[in-house]
Design a protein around this motif. Structure first.
Motif, short mmCIF file in Angstrom:
data_model
loop_
_atom_site.label_atom_id
_atom_site.label_comp_id
_atom_site.label_asym_id
_atom_site.label_seq_id
_atom_site.Cartn_x
_atom_site.Cartn_y
_atom_site.Cartn_z
N LEU A 206 0.84 -1.19 0.00
CA LEU A 206 0.00 0.00 0.00
C LEU A 206 0.88 1.24 0.00
N ASP A 207 0.42 2.24 -0.71
CA ASP A 207 1.11 3.52 -0.68
C ASP A 207 0.51 4.32 0.48
N ILE A 208 1.09 4.18 1.64
CA ILE A 208 0.52 4.79 2.84
C ILE A 208 0.81 6.29 2.83
N THR A 209 -0.23 7.08 2.90
CA THR A 209 -0.07 8.52 2.97
C THR A 209 0.39 8.90 4.37
N ARG A 210 1.50 9.61 4.44
CA ARG A 210 2.04 10.02 5.72
C ARG A 210 1.62 11.46 6.01
N HIS A 211 1.09 11.69 7.20
CA HIS A 211 0.61 13.02 7.55
C HIS A 211 1.71 14.08 7.45
N ILE A 212 2.94 13.67 7.71
CA ILE A 212 4.02 14.66 7.75
C ILE A 212 4.38 15.17 6.36
N GLU A 213 3.97 14.46 5.30
CA GLU A 213 4.36 14.88 3.95
C GLU A 213 3.83 16.27 3.63
N SER A 214 2.57 16.53 3.94
CA SER A 214 2.01 17.85 3.66
C SER A 214 2.67 18.91 4.53
N LEU A 215 3.09 18.54 5.73
CA LEU A 215 3.77 19.49 6.62
C LEU A 215 5.14 19.85 6.07
N VAL A 216 5.88 18.87 5.57
CA VAL A 216 7.19 19.15 4.96
C VAL A 216 7.02 20.09 3.76
N ALA A 217 6.06 19.77 2.91
CA ALA A 217 5.83 20.60 1.72
C ALA A 217 5.45 22.02 2.12
N ASP A 218 4.60 22.16 3.13
CA ASP A 218 4.17 23.48 3.57
C ASP A 218 5.34 24.30 4.11
N ARG A 219 6.19 23.65 4.93
CA ARG A 219 7.36 24.36 5.47
C ARG A 219 8.27 24.83 4.35
N LEU A 220 8.50 23.98 3.36
CA LEU A 220 9.40 24.35 2.27
C LEU A 220 8.82 25.47 1.41
N ARG A 221 7.52 25.43 1.18
CA ARG A 221 6.92 26.40 0.26
C ARG A 221 6.67 27.75 0.92
N ARG B 144 16.39 5.05 10.24
CA ARG B 144 16.49 4.43 8.92
C ARG B 144 15.22 3.64 8.61
N GLN B 145 14.92 3.55 7.33
CA GLN B 145 13.83 2.72 6.82
C GLN B 145 12.45 3.19 7.26
N VAL B 146 12.34 4.42 7.74
CA VAL B 146 11.05 4.90 8.22
C VAL B 146 10.21 5.51 7.10
N GLY B 147 10.84 5.76 5.95
CA GLY B 147 10.12 6.31 4.80
C GLY B 147 10.54 7.70 4.39
N LYS B 148 11.64 8.21 4.95
CA LYS B 148 12.09 9.57 4.61
C LYS B 148 12.42 9.69 3.13
N THR B 149 13.15 8.71 2.60
CA THR B 149 13.57 8.77 1.20
C THR B 149 12.37 8.70 0.27
N THR B 150 11.43 7.82 0.55
CA THR B 150 10.22 7.71 -0.27
C THR B 150 9.47 9.03 -0.29
N LEU B 151 9.31 9.63 0.87
CA LEU B 151 8.62 10.93 0.97
C LEU B 151 9.37 11.98 0.16
N ALA B 152 10.69 12.04 0.34
CA ALA B 152 11.49 13.08 -0.33
C ALA B 152 11.45 12.92 -1.84
N ARG B 153 11.54 11.69 -2.33
CA ARG B 153 11.50 11.47 -3.78
C ARG B 153 10.14 11.86 -4.36
N ARG B 154 9.08 11.55 -3.62
CA ARG B 154 7.75 11.90 -4.10
C ARG B 154 7.58 13.42 -4.15
N LEU B 155 8.08 14.09 -3.14
CA LEU B 155 8.01 15.54 -3.09
C LEU B 155 8.85 16.15 -4.21
#
Length: 397
Positions: free
Chosen positions: A4-19, A31-42
């Motif tokens: 499953l492509d689990i949507t992580r709540h923090i993804e929108s927060l990272v994007a908001d902070r950056l923008r 490690r292996q918590v999903g940081k790289t997957t989130l970053a690549r998607r962003l």
């Protein structure tokens, strides 16, 4: 279990902070918590384009031989640097580049930096990037995220929230992944972050903490069991905290006139790692083990702490007379919410919870339990499911 492509709540927060808020964001997490997957998607959807560098790859490290020149060429793209702790000297370079982009009218969204060691990375970056960086922490998948994708809380509890463990095709494969994860940390990360720290002793301590999940940190007892000094135990625990594998939950200690417990409680942060360290492969094995209640408490605390609104902090409360609250939410120096955690479909409350709420003058009183219905309990409390209470907290209640 299907991937499953689990949507992580923090993804929108990272994007908001950056923008809208920061030139650079440091995203911390094990490690292996999903940081790289989130970053690549962003990065794939970033309007100005993005460059991704993984500093574990020699080819990407070589691109930064002249880091200033290479990174300047990437403007105005977002630059994602993974494993940033491998090149701490880059922070000084980033400061000048951020200031250059700001002078050119580009105020936000310059760099996304990913790392595993929280305290060390925050110290390194804060020395160079003061006023230029926002810090966010990415934890394993929590109860609301799992529930939103149809994953039962019991599966999350048994396997833990690391995506590869949670979504494994079987309990056996999940358990094997977690064992390999523990071994990898001991053989790879401990030598990198603490070269003189014996991995075997750290493994024994990690396992002891799993056995004592949610217990008070007794440095002398742990030191005696390990055959080391109490200060050495502190260093070991500090490393596990820094790697975001262990949580020290501090006691609330501002009540004048009360004899308060002032020793922190310690939790292995991911319930799946608790079970792997104790050799518990299945949910049935967990349910039959004495750690079950404390393990569920740890899962609940991680979910709720990561659901807190900005400005709120988490503590526990305990007096020597027996008044106790598993999780106390404070805001602006004032206790706001008392939470008890019960691994029971028919939870009941002891007198100590009511006394603690009276001591603290807390009106919001909840009891987290494995069910989904809300119903009233004694001492003015209400039973609630874990995902539901996380939603209450996210709403800023």
């Amino acid at each position: 279990m299907q991937p499953l492509d689990i949507t992580r709540h923090i993804e929108s927060l990272v994007a908001d902070r950056l923008r809208h808020a920061a030139p650079a964001v440091v995203l911390l997490g094990p490690r292996q918590v999903g940081k790289t997957t989130l970053a690549r998607r962003l990065a794939a959807s970033w309007p100005q384009g993005a460059t991704y560098l993984d500093l574990e790859l020699p080819s990407d490290r070589r691109r930064l031989d002249d880091a200033e020149a290479y990174l300047r060429m990437q403007a105005p793209k977002l630059v994602v640097i993974d494993e940033i702790h491998r090149a701490p000297e880059i922070f000084a370079v980033l400061r000048g580049l951020i200031d250059e982009r700001r002078a050119a009218g580009q105020h936000f969204g310059h760099f996304l930096l990913l790392g595993s060691a929280a305290l060390d990375l925050m110290r390194q970056s804060s020395e160079s990037l003061a006023g230029r960086v926002a810090y966010l922490e990415m934890a394993p998948v929590n109860a609301p995220e799992a529930t939103a994708h149809g994953l039962p809380t019991d599966v999350l509890w048994s396997r833990g929230g690391f995506p590869d463990s949670l979504l494994a095709a079987s309990d056996g494969l999940s358990f094997t992944w977690r064992q390999d994860f523990i071994r990898s940390y001991l053989e790879r990360d401990v030598p990198m972050f603490a070269p003189r720290m014996p991995a075997q002793a750290l493994e024994r301590l990690w396992t002891m903490l799993a056995h004592q999940q949610g217990g008070l940190l007794n440095q002398s007892q742990l030191a005696a069991s390990l055959g080391v000094s109490a200060p050495t135990v502190v260093r070991y625990v500090d490393l596990l905290v820094d790697l975001q594998l262990v949580r020290r939950l501090s006691p609330w200690s501002t009540n004048a006139g009360k004899r308060l417990v002032k020793t922190p409680k310690v939790y292995v942060r991911d319930s799946g790692l608790v079970h792997a360290l104790l050799g518990l492969e299945t949910l049935d094995a967990v349910l039959g083990h004495p750690v079950a209640g404390a393990s569920f408490e740890g899962l609940a605390i991680e979910t709720l702490v990561h659901s807190l609104p900005a400005g709120s902090r988490a503590w526990f409360y305990r007096t020597h007379e027996g008044a106790e609250v598993d999780l106390l939410i404070e805001r602006g120096g004032q206790p706001q919410m008392a939470i008890e955690i019960k691994r029971s479909s028919a939870p009941s409350l002891e007198r100590g919870f009511g006394q603690a709420c009276q001591d603290l003058s807390v009106q919001q009183r909840w009891v987290v339990y494995p069910g989904t219905e809300r119903f009233p309990l004694r001492h003015g409390a209400q039973a609630i499911g874990l995902a539901d209470l996380a939603g209450v907290l996210r709403g800023g209640a």
